[in-house]
Design a protein around this motif. Sequence first.
Motif, mmCIF file in Angstrom:
data_model
loop_
_atom_site.group_PDB
_atom_site.id
_atom_site.type_symbol
_atom_site.label_atom_id
_atom_site.label_comp_id
_atom_site.label_asym_id
_atom_site.label_seq_id
_atom_site.Cartn_x
_atom_site.Cartn_y
_atom_site.Cartn_z
ATOM 1 N N ILE A 1 0.623 -1.121 -0.042
ATOM 2 C CA ILE A 1 0.507 0.029 0.049
ATOM 3 C C ILE A 1 0.702 1.173 0.186
ATOM 4 N N GLY A 2 1.648 1.507 0.707
ATOM 5 C CA GLY A 2 3.050 2.035 0.595
ATOM 6 C C GLY A 2 3.736 2.394 -0.455
ATOM 7 N N LEU A 3 3.860 1.579 -1.375
ATOM 8 C CA LEU A 3 5.211 1.465 -2.200
ATOM 9 C C LEU A 3 4.136 1.862 -3.544
ATOM 10 N N MET A 4 2.598 1.865 -3.162
ATOM 11 C CA MET A 4 1.553 2.311 -4.523
ATOM 12 C C MET A 4 2.031 4.186 -4.407
ATOM 13 N N PHE A 5 1.843 4.406 -2.772
ATOM 14 C CA PHE A 5 2.300 6.057 -3.483
ATOM 15 C C PHE A 5 3.410 6.983 -3.116
ATOM 16 N N MET B 1 -5.584 -1.675 9.866
ATOM 17 C CA MET B 1 -6.418 -0.653 10.429
ATOM 18 C C MET B 1 -5.586 0.851 9.900
ATOM 19 N N ARG B 2 -4.755 1.413 10.290
ATOM 20 C CA ARG B 2 -3.811 2.422 9.896
ATOM 21 C C ARG B 2 -3.370 2.418 8.628
ATOM 22 N N GLU B 3 -3.201 0.853 7.349
ATOM 23 C CA GLU B 3 -3.466 0.498 6.126
ATOM 24 C C GLU B 3 -4.429 0.987 5.597
ATOM 25 N N ARG B 4 -5.063 0.685 5.669
ATOM 26 C CA ARG B 4 -6.698 1.193 5.889
ATOM 27 C C ARG B 4 -6.710 2.840 5.401
ATOM 28 N N GLU B 5 -6.312 3.649 6.206
ATOM 29 C CA GLU B 5 -6.668 4.989 6.046
ATOM 30 C C GLU B 5 -5.679 5.418 4.952
ATOM 31 N N LEU B 6 -4.305 4.556 5.377
ATOM 32 C CA LEU B 6 -3.482 4.845 4.277
ATOM 33 C C LEU B 6 -3.875 5.151 2.926
ATOM 34 N N LEU B 7 -4.500 3.968 2.988
ATOM 35 C CA LEU B 7 -5.077 3.434 1.308
ATOM 36 C C LEU B 7 -6.281 5.112 0.938
ATOM 37 N N LEU B 8 -6.902 4.520 1.571
ATOM 38 C CA LEU B 8 -8.215 5.710 1.439
ATOM 39 C C LEU B 8 -7.788 6.957 1.020
ATOM 40 N N LEU B 9 -6.651 7.432 1.942
ATOM 41 C CA LEU B 9 -5.823 8.792 2.351
ATOM 42 C C LEU B 9 -5.558 8.693 0.625
ATOM 43 N N GLY B 10 -5.083 8.093 0.138
ATOM 44 C CA GLY B 10 -3.755 7.712 -1.321
ATOM 45 C C GLY B 10 -4.893 8.080 -1.969
ATOM 46 N N ILE B 11 -5.803 7.240 -2.118
ATOM 47 C CA ILE B 11 -6.909 7.087 -2.752
ATOM 48 C C ILE B 11 -7.345 8.577 -3.270
ATOM 49 N N LEU B 12 -7.680 9.135 -2.179
ATOM 50 C CA LEU B 12 -8.096 10.660 -2.321
ATOM 51 C C LEU B 12 -6.674 11.211 -2.518
ATOM 52 N N MET B 13 -6.140 11.592 -2.705
ATOM 53 C CA MET B 13 -4.751 12.055 -2.708
ATOM 54 C C MET B 13 -5.102 12.306 -4.301
ATOM 55 N N ALA B 14 -5.368 12.018 -5.079
ATOM 56 C CA ALA B 14 -5.240 11.874 -6.848
ATOM 57 C C ALA B 14 -6.274 12.672 -6.814
ATOM 58 N N HIS B 15 -7.937 12.620 -6.596
ATOM 59 C CA HIS B 15 -9.010 13.521 -6.650
ATOM 60 C C HIS B 15 -10.267 12.968 -5.767
ATOM 61 N N SER B 16 -10.849 13.944 -5.765
ATOM 62 C CA SER B 16 -11.923 13.932 -4.634
ATOM 63 C C SER B 16 -12.824 12.280 -5.299
ATOM 64 N N GLN B 17 -13.601 11.786 -4.748
ATOM 65 C CA GLN B 17 -14.764 11.360 -5.100
ATOM 66 C C GLN B 17 -15.347 10.495 -3.962
ATOM 67 N N HIS B 18 -16.815 9.608 -4.402
ATOM 68 C CA HIS B 18 -17.508 9.469 -3.988
ATOM 69 C C HIS B 18 -17.186 8.249 -3.668
ATOM 70 N N GLY B 19 -17.991 7.605 -2.092
ATOM 71 C CA GLY B 19 -17.817 6.483 -2.117
ATOM 72 C C GLY B 19 -18.293 5.326 -2.946
ATOM 73 N N TYR B 20 -18.953 5.469 -3.327
ATOM 74 C CA TYR B 20 -19.452 4.049 -3.866
ATOM 75 C C TYR B 20 -18.142 3.876 -5.458
ATOM 76 N N GLN B 21 -17.465 4.792 -5.500
ATOM 77 C CA GLN B 21 -15.813 5.437 -6.715
ATOM 78 C C GLN B 21 -15.135 4.734 -6.051
ATOM 79 N N ILE B 22 -14.813 4.885 -5.059
ATOM 80 C CA ILE B 22 -13.771 4.303 -4.380
ATOM 81 C C ILE B 22 -14.211 2.883 -4.248
ATOM 82 N N ASN B 23 -15.052 2.436 -3.804
ATOM 83 C CA ASN B 23 -15.276 0.970 -3.320
ATOM 84 C C ASN B 23 -14.756 0.584 -4.956
ATOM 85 N N GLU B 24 -15.301 0.376 -6.012
ATOM 86 C CA GLU B 24 -15.324 0.724 -7.200
ATOM 87 C C GLU B 24 -14.408 0.367 -7.501
ATOM 88 N N PHE B 25 -13.195 0.706 -7.603
ATOM 89 C CA PHE B 25 -11.652 0.948 -7.679
ATOM 90 C C PHE B 25 -11.030 0.306 -6.935
#
Lengths: 174, 174
Positions: A100-104, B1-25
């Motif tokens: 996960i870290g690597l991805m970013f 749990m930490r990784e989950r936050e990292l993953l979600l924030l990392g995805i949002l770093m690309a651009h704002s998204q709605h929940g369904y989009q995030i989960n789809e991705f």
Amino acid sequence: MRERELLLLGILMAHSQHGYQINEFIEMNLSRVTDMKKPTAYATLDRLAAQGFVEVRTEQAGNRPVRKVYSITAPGTEYFRSLLKENLMSGDKMQFASDIGLMFLDHLSPDDAASLLEERLQALNQEIARHEKAPPHGFGLGVDLAMDHHLAHLKLDRDWLAQVIGDLREHGRE
Amino acid sequence: MRERELLLLGILMAHSQHGYQINEFIEMNLSRVTDMKKPTAYATLDRLAAQGFVEVRTEQAGNRPVRKVYSITAPGTEYFRSLLKENLMSGDKMQFASDIGLMFLDHLSPDDAASLLEERLQALNQEIARHEKAPPHGFGLGVDLAMDHHLAHLKLDRDWLAQVIGDLREHGRE
DNA sequence: CGTAAAATAGTCAATATTGAGTAATCATCT
DNA sequence: AGATGATTACTCAATATTGACTATTTTACG
């Protein structure tokens, strides 16, 4: 969750034990293969007991607090074998938190990234060293295999990391 | 749990998204690196929102149900970077569910064990094939690195397994 | 056009997991 | 003998995670 049951039943296949003993064993010897904590172990044992896969009886040694001794039953042995086969047949999910870290990685400069990974590489080397100087457990072939498997992945990670760090440093200079 | 936050924030770093989009991705592209399910993602996003690391606003497109659009805030970006550094610095816990089964290999005959592991080896080979014919994601260097890392471990596992199966078969004949 | 399937966008109750205790006993030292 | 710390043996409340929905809208197709 399935693996937790497999682990506990496997431990009880050796001989009946009380909860503290089981958890002690896991913490001391099996921290490399599982991160199950005590309350999870007790909860899982209770569940297995409710399904008849283990028996619980209480005993008291001296005047220490009573303790619960768990034994695997005949249906439990059956269940253990089915869990074991399932586990061996189907692969790992193989997920690495660090991916996960690597991805970013792109959010950091190549040099910053390389420095962080170097720190990780050092920790890895220490873990490999600990692993290699630990004497073979002496709990039979399977346990040694599992340890060897674990070690092989650690070494791969070390080599892979070293390569990536090299690339990042080069990229940073160019 | 930490990784989950990292993953979600990392995805949002690309651009704002709605929940369904995030989960789809995540389901479509990231199933190799995480097994986080939808409700966990929503719960984690809510927690991040409560801490001010993401902002939520609702929007409506056409007459589809309103949806929640998540954006990372300035403190969120800060937090993302600290999580990222922490993740890169500290190693994986590296636990393989299959090691638990391996530990109890002695409860099976060498040939039975070898057969089960052969089935696993086949599944592994298929996964490696899928992995190799998948086109590079095109989401930047980091993602490609993570995929390469994953693939390296899959290949190691394949080779290690083949070796062990060979040994077991030999042991069975002797 | 009608309708079966797929996509959209989540929610909720139930389960799994753990950090942080509790409470007694035993060992060690002064 | 009294204090301190380690060991024994769990338990509980709080948190994290997920399977299984709900409910609407759009698409496909005969």
